[in-house]
Enzyme design. Structure first.
Site, PDB file in Angstrom:
ATOM      1  N   GLY A  85       1.521  -7.400  -0.690  1.00  0.00           N
ATOM      2  CA  GLY A  85       1.343  -6.322  -1.915  1.00  0.00           C
ATOM      3  C   GLY A  85       1.051  -7.322  -3.244  1.00  0.00           C
ATOM      4  N   TYR A 124       4.266  -7.058  17.472  1.00  0.00           N
ATOM      5  CA  TYR A 124       4.360  -6.127  16.170  1.00  0.00           C
ATOM      6  C   TYR A 124       5.246  -4.931  16.614  1.00  0.00           C
ATOM      7  CZ  TYR A 124       3.510  -2.814  12.702  1.00  0.00           C
ATOM      8  OH  TYR A 124       3.719  -1.515  11.469  1.00  0.00           O
ATOM      9  N   ASP A 181      10.157  -7.211  -3.264  1.00  0.00           N
ATOM     10  CA  ASP A 181       8.932  -7.538  -2.608  1.00  0.00           C
ATOM     11  C   ASP A 181       8.410  -8.907  -2.983  1.00  0.00           C
ATOM     12  OD1 ASP A 181       6.029  -7.739  -1.743  1.00  0.00           O
ATOM     13  OD2 ASP A 181       6.305  -5.484  -1.628  1.00  0.00           O
ATOM     14  N   LYS A 209       8.913  -3.445  15.706  1.00  0.00           N
ATOM     15  CA  LYS A 209       9.248  -2.060  15.134  1.00  0.00           C
ATOM     16  C   LYS A 209      10.220  -1.236  16.080  1.00  0.00           C
ATOM     17  CE  LYS A 209       7.188  -2.272  11.418  1.00  0.00           C
ATOM     18  NZ  LYS A 209       7.750  -2.115  10.137  1.00  0.00           N
ATOM     19  N   PHE A 213       0.850  -1.139  -0.157  1.00  0.00           N
ATOM     20  CA  PHE A 213       0.068  -0.058  -0.120  1.00  0.00           C
ATOM     21  C   PHE A 213       0.983   1.102  -0.208  1.00  0.00           C
ATOM     22  CE2 PHE A 213      -1.820   2.809   3.531  1.00  0.00           C
ATOM     23  CZ  PHE A 213      -2.535   3.680   2.725  1.00  0.00           C
ATOM     24  N   SER A 238       7.058   2.672  13.541  1.00  0.00           N
ATOM     25  CA  SER A 238       5.493   2.605  13.804  1.00  0.00           C
ATOM     26  C   SER A 238       5.291   3.294  15.238  1.00  0.00           C
ATOM     27  CB  SER A 238       4.864   1.215  13.902  1.00  0.00           C
ATOM     28  OG  SER A 238       3.628   1.286  14.522  1.00  0.00           O
ATOM     29  N   SER A 249       0.654  -6.101  10.136  1.00  0.00           N
ATOM     30  CA  SER A 249      -0.516  -6.205  10.912  1.00  0.00           C
ATOM     31  C   SER A 249      -0.273  -6.467  12.551  1.00  0.00           C
ATOM     32  CB  SER A 249      -1.446  -7.164  10.343  1.00  0.00           C
ATOM     33  OG  SER A 249      -2.378  -7.772  11.436  1.00  0.00           O
TER      34      SER A 249
HETATM   35  P1  NAD Z   1       1.650  -3.625   3.209  1.00  0.00           P
HETATM   36  O1  NAD Z   1       1.343  -4.896   3.803  1.00  0.00           O
HETATM   37  O2  NAD Z   1       0.594  -3.196   2.099  1.00  0.00           O
HETATM   38  O3  NAD Z   1       3.083  -3.390   2.936  1.00  0.00           O
HETATM   39  C1  NAD Z   1       4.073  -4.392   3.103  1.00  0.00           C
HETATM   40  C2  NAD Z   1       4.767  -4.875   1.857  1.00  0.00           C
HETATM   41  O4  NAD Z   1       5.918  -5.765   2.193  1.00  0.00           O
HETATM   42  C3  NAD Z   1       3.934  -5.821   0.920  1.00  0.00           C
HETATM   43  O5  NAD Z   1       3.991  -5.429  -0.503  1.00  0.00           O
HETATM   44  C4  NAD Z   1       4.344  -7.218   1.405  1.00  0.00           C
HETATM   45  O6  NAD Z   1       4.364  -8.147   0.078  1.00  0.00           O
HETATM   46  C5  NAD Z   1       5.877  -7.060   1.517  1.00  0.00           C
HETATM   47  N1  NAD Z   1       6.403  -7.901   2.297  1.00  0.00           N
HETATM   48  C6  NAD Z   1       6.081  -8.419   3.567  1.00  0.00           C
HETATM   49  N2  NAD Z   1       6.900  -9.355   3.917  1.00  0.00           N
HETATM   50  C7  NAD Z   1       8.021  -9.284   2.954  1.00  0.00           C
HETATM   51  C8  NAD Z   1       9.227 -10.083   3.009  1.00  0.00           C
HETATM   52  N3  NAD Z   1       9.452 -11.152   3.729  1.00  0.00           N
HETATM   53  N4  NAD Z   1       9.944  -9.941   2.105  1.00  0.00           N
HETATM   54  C9  NAD Z   1       9.834  -8.679   0.871  1.00  0.00           C
HETATM   55  N5  NAD Z   1       8.681  -8.178   1.076  1.00  0.00           N
HETATM   56  C10 NAD Z   1       7.905  -8.380   2.025  1.00  0.00           C
HETATM   57  O7  NAD Z   1       1.743  -2.534   4.484  1.00  0.00           O
HETATM   58  P2  NAD Z   1       1.679  -1.099   4.444  1.00  0.00           P
HETATM   59  O8  NAD Z   1       0.635  -0.384   4.961  1.00  0.00           O
HETATM   60  O9  NAD Z   1       2.052  -0.511   3.038  1.00  0.00           O
HETATM   61  O10 NAD Z   1       2.959  -0.884   5.393  1.00  0.00           O
HETATM   62  C11 NAD Z   1       4.415  -0.530   5.094  1.00  0.00           C
HETATM   63  C12 NAD Z   1       5.146  -0.359   6.085  1.00  0.00           C
HETATM   64  O11 NAD Z   1       4.911   0.601   6.875  1.00  0.00           O
HETATM   65  C13 NAD Z   1       5.275  -1.763   7.008  1.00  0.00           C
HETATM   66  O12 NAD Z   1       6.617  -1.777   7.403  1.00  0.00           O
HETATM   67  C14 NAD Z   1       4.465  -1.180   8.140  1.00  0.00           C
HETATM   68  O13 NAD Z   1       4.907  -2.285   9.496  1.00  0.00           O
HETATM   69  C15 NAD Z   1       4.812   0.068   8.086  1.00  0.00           C
HETATM   70  N6  NAD Z   1       3.618   1.029   8.726  1.00  0.00           N
HETATM   71  C16 NAD Z   1       2.276   0.886   8.173  1.00  0.00           C
HETATM   72  C17 NAD Z   1       1.457   1.746   9.117  1.00  0.00           C
HETATM   73  C18 NAD Z   1      -0.044   1.870   8.257  1.00  0.00           C
HETATM   74  O14 NAD Z   1      -0.866   2.556   9.049  1.00  0.00           O
HETATM   75  N7  NAD Z   1      -0.260   1.232   7.169  1.00  0.00           N
HETATM   76  C19 NAD Z   1       1.750   2.435   9.989  1.00  0.00           C
HETATM   77  C20 NAD Z   1       2.939   2.402  10.729  1.00  0.00           C
HETATM   78  C21 NAD Z   1       4.048   1.639   9.980  1.00  0.00           C
HETATM   79  C1  UD1 Z   2      -2.019   0.282  12.356  1.00  0.00           C
HETATM   80  C2  UD1 Z   2      -1.129  -0.586  11.196  1.00  0.00           C
HETATM   81  C3  UD1 Z   2       0.227  -0.701  11.743  1.00  0.00           C
HETATM   82  C4  UD1 Z   2       0.750   0.499  12.306  1.00  0.00           C
HETATM   83  C5  UD1 Z   2       0.187   1.236  13.294  1.00  0.00           C
HETATM   84  C6  UD1 Z   2       0.458   2.360  13.739  1.00  0.00           C
HETATM   85  C7  UD1 Z   2      -2.532  -1.613   9.652  1.00  0.00           C
HETATM   86  C8  UD1 Z   2      -3.294  -2.828   9.444  1.00  0.00           C
HETATM   87  N1  UD1 Z   2      -2.016  -1.626  10.799  1.00  0.00           N
HETATM   88  O1  UD1 Z   2      -2.261  -0.548  13.316  1.00  0.00           O
HETATM   89  O2  UD1 Z   2       0.781  -1.511  10.686  1.00  0.00           O
HETATM   90  O3  UD1 Z   2       2.188   0.254  12.661  1.00  0.00           O
HETATM   91  O4  UD1 Z   2      -1.276   1.637  12.917  1.00  0.00           O
HETATM   92  O5  UD1 Z   2      -0.162   3.085  14.725  1.00  0.00           O
HETATM   93  O6  UD1 Z   2      -2.435  -0.701   8.896  1.00  0.00           O
HETATM   94  N2  UD1 Z   2     -10.780  -2.017  14.556  1.00  0.00           N
HETATM   95  C9  UD1 Z   2     -11.933  -2.244  14.413  1.00  0.00           C
HETATM   96  N3  UD1 Z   2     -12.816  -2.745  13.608  1.00  0.00           N
HETATM   97  C10 UD1 Z   2     -12.025  -3.631  12.323  1.00  0.00           C
HETATM   98  C11 UD1 Z   2     -10.611  -3.268  12.252  1.00  0.00           C
HETATM   99  C12 UD1 Z   2      -9.966  -2.400  13.429  1.00  0.00           C
HETATM  100  O7  UD1 Z   2     -12.685  -1.836  15.534  1.00  0.00           O
HETATM  101  O8  UD1 Z   2     -12.657  -3.888  11.632  1.00  0.00           O
HETATM  102  C13 UD1 Z   2      -9.878  -1.252  15.571  1.00  0.00           C
HETATM  103  C14 UD1 Z   2      -8.848  -1.925  16.233  1.00  0.00           C
HETATM  104  O9  UD1 Z   2      -9.247  -3.035  17.140  1.00  0.00           O
HETATM  105  C15 UD1 Z   2      -8.042  -0.732  16.654  1.00  0.00           C
HETATM  106  C16 UD1 Z   2      -8.132   0.392  15.472  1.00  0.00           C
HETATM  107  O10 UD1 Z   2      -9.281  -0.019  14.822  1.00  0.00           O
HETATM  108  O11 UD1 Z   2      -8.561  -0.308  17.824  1.00  0.00           O
HETATM  109  C17 UD1 Z   2      -7.214   0.452  14.562  1.00  0.00           C
HETATM  110  O12 UD1 Z   2      -6.926  -0.815  13.883  1.00  0.00           O
HETATM  111  P1  UD1 Z   2      -5.875  -1.047  12.745  1.00  0.00           P
HETATM  112  O13 UD1 Z   2      -6.615  -0.514  11.517  1.00  0.00           O
HETATM  113  O14 UD1 Z   2      -5.776  -2.565  12.638  1.00  0.00           O
HETATM  114  O15 UD1 Z   2      -4.660  -0.316  13.221  1.00  0.00           O
HETATM  115  P2  UD1 Z   2      -3.419  -0.468  14.219  1.00  0.00           P
HETATM  116  O16 UD1 Z   2      -3.586  -1.657  15.188  1.00  0.00           O
HETATM  117  O17 UD1 Z   2      -3.783   0.835  15.015  1.00  0.00           O
END
Ligand code: NAD
Ligand code: UD1
Length: 318
Positions: free
Chosen positions: A37, A143, A32, A147, A12, A119, A80
């Site tokens: 992804g 998780y 990747d 991080k 993403f 994170s 996740s």
């Molecule tokens: P995402 O799952 O869409 O992206 C992660 C990507 O890493 C995917 O394309 C997946 O295929 C790849 N991947 C997973 N395991 C792998 C491996 N062993 N080798 C190579 N590639 C691998 O998630 P995202 O939301 O885009 O998150 C990107 C990064 O940002 C992650 O490190 C996540 O922990 C961090 N992050 C995300 C959020 C959020 O809210 N989305 C918040 C804080 C931190």
């Molecule tokens: C998310 C990110 C994580 C990141 C973190 C930083 C994802 C999947 N996870 O975790 O990579 O490091 O933010 O703050 O992007 N919830 C519901 N209903 C649902 C799904 C979730 O109530 O169907 C609640 C969860 O219990 C939680 C909140 O929504 O309280 C957020 O959950 P989620 O989007 O999974 O994110 P984080 O756990 O905060």
């Protein structure tokens, strides 16, 4: 023109980073394993980048991909919290072992800098809000611990090996392409899909937990700034908006956007869940010149529009 290696570039956030790098005329390499992804996320970019399907747990396999890279943007991870509770072994292997491999390969290839997707989860339930980087981390899930460990590895590689590494503590990032099909995707993705498919969104807990929901364009901007900002290396930096919304407020806003009156179903709280989260972005302002560009409601409208298109315009929004 520089060469950027983006691990997790088919995910993403990664796919948005790649898109912006190409728009800036940079050369892009993506590594990747396509576990969460997909190449679909890179549609329109694939013929302009080098793509390698590889697993960061395999150091020998990924090493050559670092050759000649100027910058490494390390986003590959099991992202996740829930998955890390269900299967801490894999989350640890990928997020910690994989990150060490990325740092070693970057060091040996003499890249200029690594930016690491850290994170806000590292703060856990520290009662102080907003989150300031000087607060003591209190990880609540495997998780979050992976991080935090990655963050310490970045620091250690900077001090011991003089590899510039910048951990950015992303808050809750949302936007187009956040997986609409995975049960482990972010809450906004799950809610929007539920609205579009006329299903009832499920809230884990009482819905009063809050998050600093940050539109993806903001994090892309911060990541690219972190690659070159002179004072960035050496410390963790928050990347959020600085405002938070509860899940109950999110439902009220979605009801307004969709012109519906949906009542969520309340279920048991999640193990390892954080209660409140909101960023202080003072350090990002100071060290990166970062300023959030897109606010929550505007981001949500853009995101809803994308999901409507992606899900075939099925049912729903006004
Ligand atoms: P995402 O799952 O869409 O992206 C992660 C990507 O890493 C995917 O394309 C997946 O295929 C790849 N991947 C997973 N395991 C792998 C491996 N062993 N080798 C190579 N590639 C691998 O998630 P995202 O939301 O885009 O998150 C990107 C990064 O940002 C992650 O490190 C996540 O922990 C961090 N992050 C995300 C959020 C959020 O809210 N989305 C918040 C804080 C931190
Ligand atoms: C998310 C990110 C994580 C990141 C973190 C930083 C994802 C999947 N996870 O975790 O990579 O490091 O933010 O703050 O992007 N919830 C519901 N209903 C649902 C799904 C979730 O109530 O169907 C609640 C969860 O219990 C939680 C909140 O929504 O309280 C957020 O959950 P989620 O989007 O999974 O994110 P984080 O756990 O905060």
């Amino acid at each position: 023109m520089s060469i950027y290696l983006v691990t997790g570039g088919a995910g993403f956030i990664g796919s948005h980073v790649v898109e912006e790098l190409l728009a800036r005329g940079e050369r892009v390499r993506v590594l990747d394993d396509l576990s969460s992804g997909s190449k679909e996320n890179l549609a329109g970019a694939l013929d302009r980048i080098e793509f390698a399907e590889a697993d960061i747990r395999d150091l020998d396999r990924i090493r050559p991909l670092f050759s000649g890279a100027d910058y490494v943007i390390h986003l590959a991870a099991r992202s996740s919290v829930v998955l890390s509770v269900e299967d801490p072994v894999t989350s640890t292997a990928v997020n910690i072992g994989g990150t060490v491999n990325v740092l070693v390969a970057a060091r040996d290839a003499r890249v200029r800098r690594v930016v690491f997707a850290d994170s806000a989860a590292v703060y856990g339930d520290n009662p102080e809000l907003p989150r300031v980087e000087t607060q003591e981390p209190q990880p609540l899930s495997p998780y979050a611990l992976t991080k935090l460990t990655g963050e310490y590895y970045c620091r250690i590689f900077t001090s011991v090996f003089e590899l510039e590494a910048v951990p950015l503590r992303f808050f809750n990032i949302f936007g187009p392409r956040q997986n609409p099909h995975s049960p482990y995707t972010g809450v906004l993705s799950k809610f929007i899909v539920a609205y579009l498919q006329n299903r009832t969104p499920v809230i884990f807990g009482d819905g009063e937990q809050s998050r600093d929901f940050t539109y993806v364009a903001n994090v892309v901007d911060a990541v690219l700034r972190a690659c070159t900002a002179p004072s960035a290396p050496g410390q963790a930096i928050n990347v959020g908006v600085g405002a938070s919304f509860t899940l109950n407020q999110v439902i009220a806003i979605l009801n307004r956007i969709f012109e519906k009156d949906i009542r969520p179903r309340y279920d048991a709280p999640r193990a390892g869940d954080v209660r409140h989260s909101r960023a202080d972005v003072g350090r990002a302002r100071q060290l990166l010149g970062y300023e959030p560009i897109v606010g929550f409601e505007e981001g949500l409208r853009r995101t809803v529009a994308w999901y409507q298109g992606a899900l075939g315009g099925k049912a729903g929004a006004a």
